[in-house]
Design a protein around this motif. Structure first.
Motif, PDB file in Angstrom:
ATOM      1  N   ALA A  94      13.235   7.824   6.513  1.00  0.00           N
ATOM      2  CA  ALA A  94      13.828   9.105   6.919  1.00  0.00           C
ATOM      3  C   ALA A  94      13.173   9.619   8.192  1.00  0.00           C
ATOM      4  N   THR A  95      11.870   9.457   8.301  1.00  0.00           N
ATOM      5  CA  THR A  95      11.154   9.882   9.513  1.00  0.00           C
ATOM      6  C   THR A  95      11.615   9.069  10.717  1.00  0.00           C
ATOM      7  N   GLN A  96      11.770   7.777  10.534  1.00  0.00           N
ATOM      8  CA  GLN A  96      12.222   6.912  11.620  1.00  0.00           C
ATOM      9  C   GLN A  96      13.637   7.279  12.064  1.00  0.00           C
TER      10      GLN A  96
ATOM     11  N   LEU B 136      13.483  10.360  14.184  1.00  0.00           N
ATOM     12  CA  LEU B 136      12.990  10.038  15.528  1.00  0.00           C
ATOM     13  C   LEU B 136      14.068   9.367  16.375  1.00  0.00           C
ATOM     14  N   LEU B 137      14.833   8.470  15.762  1.00  0.00           N
ATOM     15  CA  LEU B 137      15.916   7.801  16.489  1.00  0.00           C
ATOM     16  C   LEU B 137      17.002   8.797  16.892  1.00  0.00           C
ATOM     17  N   LYS B 138      17.317   9.737  16.009  1.00  0.00           N
ATOM     18  CA  LYS B 138      18.298  10.768  16.329  1.00  0.00           C
ATOM     19  C   LYS B 138      17.809  11.598  17.508  1.00  0.00           C
ATOM     20  N   ASN B 139      16.546  12.013  17.465  1.00  0.00           N
ATOM     21  CA  ASN B 139      15.995  12.818  18.556  1.00  0.00           C
ATOM     22  C   ASN B 139      15.970  12.047  19.873  1.00  0.00           C
ATOM     23  N   ALA B 140      15.669  10.759  19.812  1.00  0.00           N
ATOM     24  CA  ALA B 140      15.662   9.932  21.020  1.00  0.00           C
ATOM     25  C   ALA B 140      17.070   9.800  21.586  1.00  0.00           C
ATOM     26  N   SER B 141      18.047   9.604  20.720  1.00  0.00           N
ATOM     27  CA  SER B 141      19.439   9.507  21.169  1.00  0.00           C
ATOM     28  C   SER B 141      19.902  10.825  21.781  1.00  0.00           C
ATOM     29  N   LEU B 142      19.543  11.922  21.144  1.00  0.00           N
ATOM     30  CA  LEU B 142      19.912  13.238  21.648  1.00  0.00           C
ATOM     31  C   LEU B 142      19.306  13.480  23.031  1.00  0.00           C
ATOM     32  N   ALA B 143      18.046  13.096  23.199  1.00  0.00           N
ATOM     33  CA  ALA B 143      17.379  13.260  24.496  1.00  0.00           C
ATOM     34  C   ALA B 143      18.045  12.407  25.577  1.00  0.00           C
ATOM     35  N   THR B 144      18.413  11.186  25.241  1.00  0.00           N
ATOM     36  CA  THR B 144      19.065  10.301  26.202  1.00  0.00           C
ATOM     37  C   THR B 144      20.434  10.846  26.605  1.00  0.00           C
TER      38      THR B 144
ATOM     39  N   GLY C 259       0.808  -1.213   0.000  1.00  0.00           N
ATOM     40  CA  GLY C 259       0.000   0.000   0.000  1.00  0.00           C
ATOM     41  C   GLY C 259       0.844   1.266   0.000  1.00  0.00           C
ATOM     42  N   THR C 260       2.163   1.133  -0.143  1.00  0.00           N
ATOM     43  CA  THR C 260       3.074   2.280  -0.137  1.00  0.00           C
ATOM     44  C   THR C 260       4.088   2.117  -1.258  1.00  0.00           C
ATOM     45  N   SER C 261       4.382   3.221  -1.912  1.00  0.00           N
ATOM     46  CA  SER C 261       5.382   3.177  -2.989  1.00  0.00           C
ATOM     47  C   SER C 261       6.780   3.066  -2.396  1.00  0.00           C
ATOM     48  N   ILE C 262       7.742   2.813  -3.245  1.00  0.00           N
ATOM     49  CA  ILE C 262       9.138   2.738  -2.812  1.00  0.00           C
ATOM     50  C   ILE C 262       9.560   4.072  -2.213  1.00  0.00           C
ATOM     51  N   PHE C 263       9.123   5.169  -2.838  1.00  0.00           N
ATOM     52  CA  PHE C 263       9.446   6.495  -2.310  1.00  0.00           C
ATOM     53  C   PHE C 263       8.790   6.709  -0.946  1.00  0.00           C
ATOM     54  N   GLY C 264       7.619   6.145  -0.763  1.00  0.00           N
ATOM     55  CA  GLY C 264       6.951   6.210   0.544  1.00  0.00           C
ATOM     56  C   GLY C 264       7.767   5.510   1.617  1.00  0.00           C
ATOM     57  N   TRP C 265       8.384   4.389   1.256  1.00  0.00           N
ATOM     58  CA  TRP C 265       9.235   3.667   2.211  1.00  0.00           C
ATOM     59  C   TRP C 265      10.459   4.501   2.580  1.00  0.00           C
TER      60      TRP C 265
END
Length: 122
Positions: free
Chosen positions: A30-32, A35-43, A19-25
Motif C-alpha cells: 500500500a505504501t509503494q 508513492l507510485l501515485k504521487n510520482a505519477s501525479l508529479a510527472t 522477517g515480515t508478516s503477510i499483513f506487513g507485506w
C-alpha cells in the motif's frame, strides 16, 4: 482445523523467511502504491505546466497538442490533481487551434474534433 494449521504454517514460514508478516507485506504494498501515485501525479503536473507554458506563450495550440493535453489532464485529474493545473488546461482549451482549416480535406478531422469537444463538454 487442518486448514487453520496450514494457514498458520504458511504465515509462520513467511515471517521466518522474510522477517515480515503477510499483513506487513500488504502495508508495504500500500505504501509503494501511494508513492507510485504521487510520482505519477508529479510527472503529470510537470507535463501540464511545461506544455501549457509553451502553448500559452505561443498563443495557439495544434489539434494534436490539444488532444495530448486532454489525455494528460484527464490522468492528472483522475489521480486527484486540480487547482492551477486545471486553470492551465482551461486556458489552453481557449487558445486558437493553429492547424485547423475548415475544408473538405479536413472533414474527418472536423468530425473527430467535434466528438472530442462533445465529450469535453459533458
Amino acid at each position: 482445523m487442518e486448514m487453520i494449521n496450514w494457514v498458520s504454517m504458511i504465515a509462520g514460514a513467511v515471517v521466518a523467511l522474510t522477517g515480515t508478516s503477510i499483513f506487513g507485506w500488504f502495508k508495504i504494498g500500500a505504501t509503494q502504491l501511494k508513492l507510485l501515485k504521487n510520482a505519477s501525479l508529479a510527472t503529470l503536473h510537470s507535463q501540464l505546466y511545461e506544455k501549457g507554458k509553451l502553448y500559452i506563450t505561443r498563443g495557439s495550440i495544434t489539434l494534436s497538442e490539444l488532444d495530448d493535453l486532454e489525455y494528460t489532464w484527464q490522468a492528472y485529474k483522475g489521480l486527484g490533481g486540480n487547482g492551477t493545473g486545471e486553470k492551465i488546461y482551461q486556458k489552453c482549451r481557449e487558445l486558437t487551434i493553429s492547424d485547423y482549416t475548415p475544408n473538405q480535406d479536413f472533414k474527418e478531422v472536423e468530425e473527430v474534433a467535434a466528438e472530442h469537444e462533445a465529450k469535453r463538454s459533458v
